[in-house]
Scaffold this motif. Sequence first.
Motif, mmCIF file in Angstrom:
data_model
loop_
_atom_site.group_PDB
_atom_site.id
_atom_site.type_symbol
_atom_site.label_atom_id
_atom_site.label_comp_id
_atom_site.label_asym_id
_atom_site.label_seq_id
_atom_site.Cartn_x
_atom_site.Cartn_y
_atom_site.Cartn_z
ATOM 1 N N ALA A 124 -10.874 50.650 -33.691
ATOM 2 C CA ALA A 124 -9.627 51.417 -33.633
ATOM 3 C C ALA A 124 -9.830 52.670 -32.781
ATOM 4 O O ALA A 124 -9.021 52.973 -31.899
ATOM 5 C CB ALA A 124 -9.171 51.792 -35.044
ATOM 6 N N PHE A 171 -8.296 53.103 -29.068
ATOM 7 C CA PHE A 171 -7.264 54.136 -28.967
ATOM 8 C C PHE A 171 -7.584 55.090 -27.808
ATOM 9 O O PHE A 171 -6.701 55.425 -27.005
ATOM 10 C CB PHE A 171 -7.159 54.921 -30.277
ATOM 11 C CG PHE A 171 -6.029 55.914 -30.306
ATOM 12 C CD1 PHE A 171 -4.714 55.495 -30.151
ATOM 13 C CD2 PHE A 171 -6.270 57.265 -30.478
ATOM 14 C CE1 PHE A 171 -3.665 56.396 -30.181
ATOM 15 C CE2 PHE A 171 -5.231 58.176 -30.507
ATOM 16 C CZ PHE A 171 -3.928 57.742 -30.350
ATOM 17 N N LEU A 173 2.872 42.135 -30.903
ATOM 18 C CA LEU A 173 2.539 42.583 -32.256
ATOM 19 C C LEU A 173 3.366 41.866 -33.315
ATOM 20 O O LEU A 173 2.863 41.528 -34.386
ATOM 21 C CB LEU A 173 2.768 44.094 -32.344
ATOM 22 C CG LEU A 173 1.878 44.856 -33.306
ATOM 23 C CD1 LEU A 173 0.419 44.636 -32.979
ATOM 24 C CD2 LEU A 173 2.203 46.336 -33.251
ATOM 25 N N VAL A 194 -3.883 49.121 -33.018
ATOM 26 C CA VAL A 194 -2.931 48.980 -34.127
ATOM 27 C C VAL A 194 -3.480 48.005 -35.172
ATOM 28 O O VAL A 194 -3.540 48.316 -36.366
ATOM 29 C CB VAL A 194 -1.550 48.513 -33.618
ATOM 30 C CG1 VAL A 194 -0.619 48.230 -34.792
ATOM 31 C CG2 VAL A 194 -0.927 49.566 -32.713
ATOM 32 N N THR A 195 -3.936 46.833 -34.730
ATOM 33 C CA THR A 195 -4.414 45.833 -35.693
ATOM 34 C C THR A 195 -5.684 46.311 -36.392
ATOM 35 O O THR A 195 -5.874 46.063 -37.578
ATOM 36 C CB THR A 195 -4.670 44.481 -35.027
ATOM 37 O OG1 THR A 195 -5.467 44.688 -33.866
ATOM 38 C CG2 THR A 195 -3.394 43.797 -34.630
#
Lengths: 253, 308
Positions: free
Chosen positions: B62, B66, B87, B225-226
């Motif tokens: 993440a 990011f 998504l 996001v995941t």
Amino acid sequence: MMVRAAVLILALLGGCGMARADGLVVSVSQAQVHITSGFTGADLVVFGVMDPQDAAGGSPDVVVTVRGPGQTFTTWRKTRVLGLWMNADSRTFLDVPSFLDILTSRPPEEMAEPASLQRGQIGLGRILLKQRIGDDHADVVSADPFRAAFLRIQQAQGLYRENTCGVTFIAPHVFRAEVAIPGTAPLGRYQVEVQLLRGGRPVASATTSFDVQKTGVEQSIAEFSQRNGLLYGLAVAMGSLMLGGVASILFRR
Amino acid sequence: MTIYLPIAELPVAIFTIFAMGLAVGFISGMFGVGGGFLMTPLLIFTGVPPAVAVASVSPYMAASSFSGALSYWRKGMVDMHLAGALLSGGLLGTLAGVMLFLFLRVIGQVDLFIRISYTALLGTLGTLMLVESVRAIRRTAKGRPAVVRRPGTRAWFMRLPLKMRFRRSRIYVSALPVVAIGFAIGLVGAVLGVGGGFILVPALIYLLKAPTQTAVGTSLVLTFVTMAAATVLHAQANGTVDVVLALVLMVGGTMGAQFGARTGQSLRAEHLRLLLGLLVLGVAVRVAGEFVTRPADTFVVTTMEKLR
């Protein structure tokens, strides 16, 4: 006189981990092993004092067995099926020690007959390892390939050990044994069992214990993650995104 | 210098873990992949229990994706519409993947299934990318344009209804294949325990004909996001996220990802695809080698997972 002095030494070394049996007193140098962020292992000493009359005809044989908290392991055997190596069959070892150190004053084979060694579970080859075979629970012969593989792998990982000269006498009736706890040691209560043998027969035994546990920050983190997993997860996720953002700003040209 | 991991319950060499984060972060920033398919096996190799390794890699991915995504965002190489469409399919796919995983566990062949599908997937993908990029490089060497875009020769799935225009990617396609790709990534990610970026990037490039750089930037958005969601789920369901391990990985990973993203943006697109193809193929060969060759020890000992 000598006994009193030795008992006094033991009391000074660590009063809490002391245990008393007929003519045998044992103690561990540390009743608690604290794990901090720099923990890489610890060295403990098990001390024992016996009745001087027992030591009159020369020092007896000593066996110190240290068992970590029970854990269930599965040993898999890989075989080749259609050219692929895969886990084919397995044996489950139920509630066996997660750490095991067997220290003796001389090789067990010189101490006693195989039958009494088996009864006292003296030596890695004779320790009881309960297996689940189908619906049955049993230990099997020491030549069992799964049992041998399990002992071999645990020894390679430093979790199972055997030292046939690990017990030394510092006086005719006072002995010590050094136990090295590795950094990967499982947490929980460790049982220490001390057996005395003379002429191949058990004459005295005593047990004591010590704890391996997390302290400080390590303990707080573990407790927080156990008690409030959702909040902990959210905190970690938010923190990681912030760290990523900060890094991106820092490295911006 | 070692540091004790409070959840994994073992000491590790801090600089080894840091270097692993740096190296995988570099690759992750360069190709827009999460790096989970490299990081998880590396951690397990250093002795971290598999459950903790899989869970602690999520916050690391993440963070690094990011920081990589922001870097691409500033250069206008992220297609938010495309990411949103992917998504929506991805979440459904994750749900289906978790159910498939449970089913495979009931049959008892999860390990073998994962290995075989991993090899098949990575092997096919790696070979395809390698062949395509070598062809593109040859074409450029002969002086012809590298990318031949012919709007008339679009595949049937791009002409389905529900057409959407994705401006940043300069594509005008049906939303159905986009959601389907998202679904497939979610499914594969949940079953194989990877972010899926290494499948998503080639899918966007070859199936949807998105530009390579935009595909990488968009994939990074999807990954962060995941993976943030996976961190919360793992922490709540299994309690296996080790914050100390994740932090060390993150510091190395975010730094590596910055250098990787910069290197990736300066590379020629077809060279980037060639390198990613080689990497994917390399992992496939490595995974295949594990169950084709005779193991050093034919016995393994596993610990029963501690139940909460």
